[in-house]
Motif scaffolding. Structure first.
Motif, PDB file in Angstrom:
ATOM      1  N   GLU A   1       0.825  -1.202   0.000  1.00 40.76           N
ATOM      2  CA  GLU A   1       0.000   0.000   0.000  1.00 40.76           C
ATOM      3  C   GLU A   1       0.864   1.258   0.000  1.00 40.76           C
ATOM      4  O   GLU A   1       1.867   1.351   0.692  1.00 40.76           O
ATOM      5  N   VAL A   2       0.441   2.241  -0.774  1.00 39.66           N
ATOM      6  CA  VAL A   2       1.078   3.554  -0.759  1.00 39.66           C
ATOM      7  C   VAL A   2      -0.023   4.600  -0.628  1.00 39.66           C
ATOM      8  O   VAL A   2      -1.070   4.506  -1.281  1.00 39.66           O
ATOM      9  N   VAL A   3       0.216   5.578   0.248  1.00 39.58           N
ATOM     10  CA  VAL A   3      -0.808   6.568   0.581  1.00 39.58           C
ATOM     11  C   VAL A   3      -0.212   7.966   0.450  1.00 39.58           C
ATOM     12  O   VAL A   3       0.927   8.218   0.878  1.00 39.58           O
ATOM     13  N   LEU A   4      -0.978   8.860  -0.135  1.00 34.35           N
ATOM     14  CA  LEU A   4      -0.639  10.282  -0.144  1.00 34.35           C
ATOM     15  C   LEU A   4      -1.661  10.996   0.725  1.00 34.35           C
ATOM     16  O   LEU A   4      -2.870  10.838   0.527  1.00 34.35           O
ATOM     17  N   ARG A   5      -1.175  11.745   1.691  1.00 39.47           N
ATOM     18  CA  ARG A   5      -2.104  12.458   2.553  1.00 39.47           C
ATOM     19  C   ARG A   5      -1.607  13.875   2.812  1.00 39.47           C
ATOM     20  O   ARG A   5      -0.423  14.172   2.683  1.00 39.47           O
ATOM     21  N   ARG A   6      -2.557  14.735   3.155  1.00 44.31           N
ATOM     22  CA  ARG A   6      -2.245  16.112   3.523  1.00 44.31           C
ATOM     23  C   ARG A   6      -2.415  16.263   5.030  1.00 44.31           C
ATOM     24  O   ARG A   6      -3.431  15.876   5.594  1.00 44.31           O
ATOM     25  N   HIS A   7      -1.397  16.832   5.659  1.00 44.14           N
ATOM     26  CA  HIS A   7      -1.432  17.044   7.106  1.00 44.14           C
ATOM     27  C   HIS A   7      -1.047  18.496   7.359  1.00 44.14           C
ATOM     28  O   HIS A   7       0.131  18.856   7.298  1.00 44.14           O
ATOM     29  N   GLY A   8      -2.041  19.325   7.569  1.00 42.82           N
ATOM     30  CA  GLY A   8      -1.775  20.759   7.679  1.00 42.82           C
ATOM     31  C   GLY A   8      -1.325  21.302   6.336  1.00 42.82           C
ATOM     32  O   GLY A   8      -1.996  21.123   5.319  1.00 42.82           O
ATOM     33  N   ASP A   9      -0.154  21.937   6.326  1.00 43.71           N
ATOM     34  CA  ASP A   9       0.352  22.509   5.073  1.00 43.71           C
ATOM     35  C   ASP A   9       1.363  21.614   4.377  1.00 43.71           C
ATOM     36  O   ASP A   9       2.046  22.050   3.447  1.00 43.71           O
ATOM     37  N   ARG A  10       1.485  20.361   4.808  1.00 42.57           N
ATOM     38  CA  ARG A  10       2.462  19.472   4.180  1.00 42.57           C
ATOM     39  C   ARG A  10       1.790  18.239   3.590  1.00 42.57           C
ATOM     40  O   ARG A  10       0.728  17.811   4.040  1.00 42.57           O
ATOM     41  N   LEU A  11       2.418  17.677   2.573  1.00 41.09           N
ATOM     42  CA  LEU A  11       1.998  16.416   1.977  1.00 41.09           C
ATOM     43  C   LEU A  11       2.919  15.312   2.482  1.00 41.09           C
ATOM     44  O   LEU A  11       4.119  15.529   2.651  1.00 41.09           O
ATOM     45  N   GLU A  12       2.356  14.133   2.692  1.00 38.12           N
ATOM     46  CA  GLU A  12       3.108  13.014   3.241  1.00 38.12           C
ATOM     47  C   GLU A  12       2.895  11.768   2.387  1.00 38.12           C
ATOM     48  O   GLU A  12       1.795  11.525   1.893  1.00 38.12           O
ATOM     49  N   ILE A  13       3.968  10.986   2.240  1.00 37.59           N
ATOM     50  CA  ILE A  13       3.865   9.686   1.583  1.00 37.59           C
ATOM     51  C   ILE A  13       4.085   8.605   2.637  1.00 37.59           C
ATOM     52  O   ILE A  13       5.079   8.624   3.371  1.00 37.59           O
ATOM     53  N   ILE A  14       3.134   7.661   2.695  1.00 36.31           N
ATOM     54  CA  ILE A  14       3.194   6.545   3.621  1.00 36.31           C
ATOM     55  C   ILE A  14       3.228   5.270   2.792  1.00 36.31           C
ATOM     56  O   ILE A  14       2.367   5.064   1.939  1.00 36.31           O
TER      57      ILE A  14
END
Length: 225
Positions: free
Chosen positions: A20-33
């Motif tokens: 699994e690969v996830v792109l998420r937004r957390h506040g003003d940043r983007l994160e890859i999990i």
């Protein structure tokens, strides 16, 4: 108790051949999990940029060197390389199709669109381990940023890349005197020794200060001429 504004917003979630690969937004940043493991975000980028600069510095003025970047991530390494006219060809190997799409026409394009428009740059959609074993292309520098470090891999199969045999495969794609630069979230004297045992010379580790905790590092080694 966290409010809804404190929780990350999932922008995309994909299941692929490597998990699994996830792109998420957390506040003003983007994160890859990746597979539940935090990989990187867009909050800083100084260590990704230093990875590229450290490799160039180690080449000691080689004219228009070609670089292979292992891992597209949020695009910081690619963008930084493309912003430097001293680099020649810039190839990025990325195995996750979702990450490639997020850069080509998704939320991460804001970080990489200008770099990807550079005629020197190209994305190779492939598994890095397979690529370094099979390609006939060679480079002056190989910058690895596909895990959180040699001892903290995103997927189990990546561990082989940091073994003596895996590093020999990395050396295979380097031209004589070429540099291998490996990003890590923490120092590893054991990995330094493995680099030496794989035949790399002038092995050293450069620390990169971060806002909190143990410094990030770049492990460096030179393929003999």
């Amino acid at each position: 108790m966290p409010t809804s504004n404190d929780l990350p917003d999932v922008l995309d979630r994909r299941e692929g051949p490597h998990g699994e690969v996830v792109l998420r937004r957390h506040g003003d940043r983007l994160e890859i999990i990746a597979n539940g493991c935090f990989l990187m975000d867009t909050s800083d980028g100084r260590s990704e940029r230093r990875l590229v600069d450290a490799a160039l510095d180690a080449l000691e003025g080689r004219d228009r060197p070609d670089v292979l970047i292992g891992g597209l991530g949020v695009g910081f390494s690619l963008a930084h390389a493309a912003a430097d006219p001293r680099w020649g060809g810039i190839a990025v190997v990325e195995r996750e199709h979702a990450i490639v799409e997020w850069h080509l026409d998704g939320p991460l394009s804001v970080f990489s669109a200008e770099a990807l428009a550079d005629p020197r740059a190209k994305i190779v959609e492939a598994d890095l381990v397979t690529y370094v074993n099979e390609t006939s292309d060679t480079f002056d520098a190989l910058c690895l940023d596909i895990d959180n470090g040699p001892g903290w891999t995103v997927t189990e199969g990546n561990g082989n890349l940091y073994s003596q045999a895996g590093l020999a495969s990395c050396a295979r794609v380097l031209r004589p005197g070429g540099v291998l630069a490996v990003w890590s979230a923490q120092p590893s004297p054991e990995f330094e020794e493995t680099l030496r045992n794989a035949g790399f010379q002038r092995v050293r580790t450069e620390e990169i200060p971060v806002a909190r905790g143990v410094p990030d590092v770049v492990h460096l080694g030179i393929r003999p001429g």
